[in-house]
Design an enzyme around this catalytic site. Structure first.
Site, PDB file in Angstrom:
ATOM      1  CB  VAL A  31      35.692  39.279 -42.458  1.00 19.94           C
ATOM      2  CG1 VAL A  31      37.063  39.005 -41.851  1.00 19.94           C
ATOM      3  CG2 VAL A  31      35.626  40.686 -43.018  1.00 19.94           C
ATOM      4  CB  SER A  59      42.489  33.927 -49.582  1.00 15.39           C
ATOM      5  OG  SER A  59      42.200  35.296 -49.707  1.00 15.39           O
ATOM      6  N   PRO A 105      38.148  41.429 -51.062  1.00 14.33           N
ATOM      7  CG  PRO A 105      38.449  43.676 -50.516  1.00 14.33           C
ATOM      8  CD  PRO A 105      38.540  42.709 -51.660  1.00 14.33           C
ATOM      9  N   GLY A 106      36.519  40.855 -47.874  1.00 10.49           N
ATOM     10  CA  GLY A 106      35.196  40.654 -47.289  1.00 10.49           C
ATOM     11  C   GLY A 106      34.777  41.728 -46.311  1.00 10.49           C
ATOM     12  CE  LYS A 120      36.206  29.241 -42.472  1.00 10.76           C
ATOM     13  NZ  LYS A 120      36.480  30.326 -41.511  1.00 10.76           N
ATOM     14  CG  LEU A 172      34.136  78.238 -36.712  1.00 11.55           C
ATOM     15  CD1 LEU A 172      34.990  78.052 -35.468  1.00 11.55           C
ATOM     16  CD2 LEU A 172      33.297  76.987 -36.976  1.00 11.55           C
ATOM     17  N   GLY A 188      32.919  86.944 -36.784  1.00 12.05           N
ATOM     18  CA  GLY A 188      32.980  88.343 -37.170  1.00 12.05           C
ATOM     19  C   GLY A 188      32.735  88.590 -38.644  1.00 12.05           C
ATOM     20  CB  SER A 202      30.294  78.513 -47.023  1.00 17.06           C
ATOM     21  OG  SER A 202      31.243  79.493 -46.653  1.00 17.06           O
TER      22      SER A 202
END
Length: 631
Positions: A34, A39, A113-114, A167, A469, A473, A542
């Site tokens: 980033v 760009s 994108p970075g 840079k 869960l 029951g 499950s």
């Protein structure tokens, strides 16, 4: 104040395409971490090569004043960051493509994108690129995302890299800083399959060594970015490879015309030459080649055409036409390298949709062999693959497909993985080689069918799958239901989750991967029992929709009845018949569903049972009534 330098008048856009001639063509992408300036670099390339039109220049001036991060100057990144969200956040989210040309070559550049969150977008841009411009910030050097993007580029077949140390102005155009970063990257990349990896010190903001050689770095004697882009050797990668033509659709313009439309993935084909349908092995010859520009005598790699064959073969989307003397492999098992994109990890045994260039098939990872450490390329044993990790897996497919190893053909050797429930793309893969396991095993024909067994029992077989869960029951209702059905003369079997773990699944724990395998085995057993004509009652937590969907798809139409025992977590904790919630909440039990492991409730079950203030007998009778209405 923003001062315009060179730009191209809008009227010249049509001249661009009239003067292309036979220039070579290069697809490249920019990648890296980033805010490394991807760009900005592309914007500078377009600006300095006179590829910004009047309306774009005016928009750039307005946007630089509104969104720009550079006082009094153009913010070239805004030429590519077209989404409002990108401009507000200062990051690239989507993949932006731009065309430009010079006197030597035509280019399509993908700005990717970075941010780690958008690694899949970077892979999208890399999938068709010939070269990667990998940017690093001279102040930060080689980062994890630098390594990750390098590995992706290598895995996706990119063989040329520019390491753009950007840079450089912010470190005083220091030669030593550049040399250290270049040396560090060379050491890292020596194990990757790059043919060239050229480091170039640049300042995308000021244009140093982008197009024009920098006067601020007399110590640098190598090429500028554009010089290298113009001169790096790029061949027609697959023009000499065996002919491959993935069929995208069958064209029938009238009752007498039947053409197979698609794009030549590799090699070439001429009228009169033989082809083979890879999946079936059927042979024919090309009678006609039709294109938007009329009939052709020959079609080459990259051309979109329609092929008309001499014979009316059974060919549809998903088939590959190929050279008979060098056909692709056909199989239902292979090894592949995987890049995982999703927040939810890849789990061996879980079923996904595997989609190739033209085919789609249900598949699962049969074995995760190892992950790959992005720092030193070491192989690490693992049970799952997390977001943005790389791994080597073996796959089992529901039915055979035609494919090539990715190193031989990037088009017919790649695939994506899609979550069967959310339809989200969760991973990308590159096929290494086919596995020749169990090729001597075939389905044995049986004289006694499922229907004949069911007729003997005077019932319609089914799977009644109770999910909910722990403490909801399920087991009580399932046991009551079997008693009720048995009393009415039905032939049943009850598969209770706890009971199955004492035998068939005693080797499995409670990790997500083990839970997936637990349900897969139970579903397969349930299918065998349905084939025997029985009514199968399954009582298991499950927790994952994906595995419940897999169980449903194993059964015939109408044979799977999902019953959601809908008891709130608070009530399950209050009941806690086995004392498990108390232990889980105290941290004594890990990966407990509802506490530190998720439960994905059914969205459209056949039946929803709410157990508070309801008796098991009444709930069992509801299920029995539903089952009896089906017969």
């Amino acid at each position: 104040m923003i001062v315009a330098q060179r730009h191209r008048p809008s009227s010249s856009i049509s001249d661009d395409f009239e003067t292309q001639g036979e220039k070579s063509f290069l697809r490249f992408l920019t990648c890296g971490s980033v805010d490394d300036g991807k760009s900005t670099l592309i914007g500078r390339l377009l600006y300095d090569s006179s590829h910004i039109f009047d309306d774009q220049l005016a928009a750039l001036e307005r946007d630089s004043a509104r969104h720009g991060t550079i006082d009094g100057d153009f913010d070239f990144a805004l030429l590519l960051d077209g989404l409002e969200a990108e401009r507000e956040q200062g990051i690239t989210i989507d993949v932006a493509y731009r065309f430009f040309d010079t006197e030597k070559r035509k280019f399509i550049v993908a700005d990717t994108p970075g941010h780690e969150e958008y690694t899949r977008n970077m892979a999208t841009g890399a999938s068709t690129a010939d070269l990667a411009v990998l940017l690093v910030d001279a102040r930060r050097g080689v980062l994890s995302q630098t390594r990750r993007h390098s590995i992706i580029a290598s895995l996706l077949g990119i063989r040329h890299v520019i390491l753009a140390v950007n840079k450089i102005d912010l470190v005083g155009y220091d030669e030593r800083t550049f040399d250290e970063i270049a040396s560090h990257y060379r050491e890292f990349a020596k194990n990757l399959d790059f043919i060239t990896a050229v480091p170039i010190p640049i300042s995308a903001r000021f244009g140093d060594n982008v197009i024009h050689r920098s006067t601020n770095m007399p110590w640098y004697q190598g090429p500028t970015v554009l010089e290298h882009l113009e001169n790096v050797p790029v061949d027609d990668a697959y023009i000499d490879s065996p002919f491959r033509f993935p069929v995208q659709y069958v064209s029938r313009t009238d009752r007498d015309f039947r053409g197979l439309a698609g794009q030549v993935a590799s090699g070439k084909i001429a009228v009169g030459e033989p082809v083979v349908v890879a999946n079936s092995g059927k042979l024919s010859r090309v009678r006609e080649i039709v294109s938007m520009d009329g009939p052709l005598e020959e079609a080459r790699e990259g051309q979109a055409v329609t092929l008309v064959l001499d014979d009316q073969l059974d060919v549809s989307r998903g088939n590959i036409l190929a050279a008979p003397d060098a056909p692709p492999q056909v199989g239902d098992q292979f090894q592949a390298h995987i890049i995982w994109f999703d927040h939810e990890p890849l789990i061996p045994g879980r079923s996904y949709i595997l989609r190739t260039e033209c085919d789609s098939v249900t598949a699962s990872v049969t074995n995760l062999k190892h992950t790959i450490d992005i720092h030193n390329f070491s192989q690490i044993a693992a049970n799952t693959l997390a977001m943005n990790e790389f791994g080597v897996c073996t796959f089992g497919l529901q039915s055979p497909i035609a494919f090539d190893p990715f190193r031989s053909n990037r088009v017919t050797g790649n695939f994506i993985l899609i979550d069967r429930y959310t339809n989200a793309t969760v991973g990308a893969g590159m096929i290494d080689f086919a596995l020749r396991r169990a090729r001597n095993i075939h389905w044995q024909a049986l004289d006694v069918s499922k229907s004949s067994r069911a007729d003997l029992m005077n019932q319609k077989p089914a799977v009644i799958w109770l999910t909910g869960l722990s403490g909801s029951g399920k087991s009580t209702i399932a046991n009551t239901l079997e008693r009720v059905l048995h009393a009415s003369g039905r032939h049943t079997i009850l598969l209770d989750g706890d009971n199955v773990r004492h035998g068939l699944n005693r080797d499995l724990g409670f990790t997500n991967a083990d839970r997936v395998e637990n349900i897969r085995r139970i579903a397969e057993v349930a299918k065998l029992m349905v084939d025997a004509g029985l009514i199968v009652i399954v009582s298991v937590i499950s927790p994952f929709r994906s595995e419940r969907q897999l169980a449903r798809e194993l059964m015939g139409s109408g044979e799977f009845v999902e019953v959601f025992v809908d008891t709130p977590l608070e009530e399950c904790v209050r009941r806690d018949p086995k004392g498990l919630y108390k232990r889980a909440l105290a941290g004594d039990i890990r990966n407990f569903t509802g506490v530190d492991s998720p439960y994905e409730a059914p969205e459209t079950p056949e039946l929803r049972l709410q157990t508070i203030e309801a008796q098991p007998e009444a709930l069992a009778m509801r299920i029995q009534e539903y089952v009896e209405r089906r017969t």
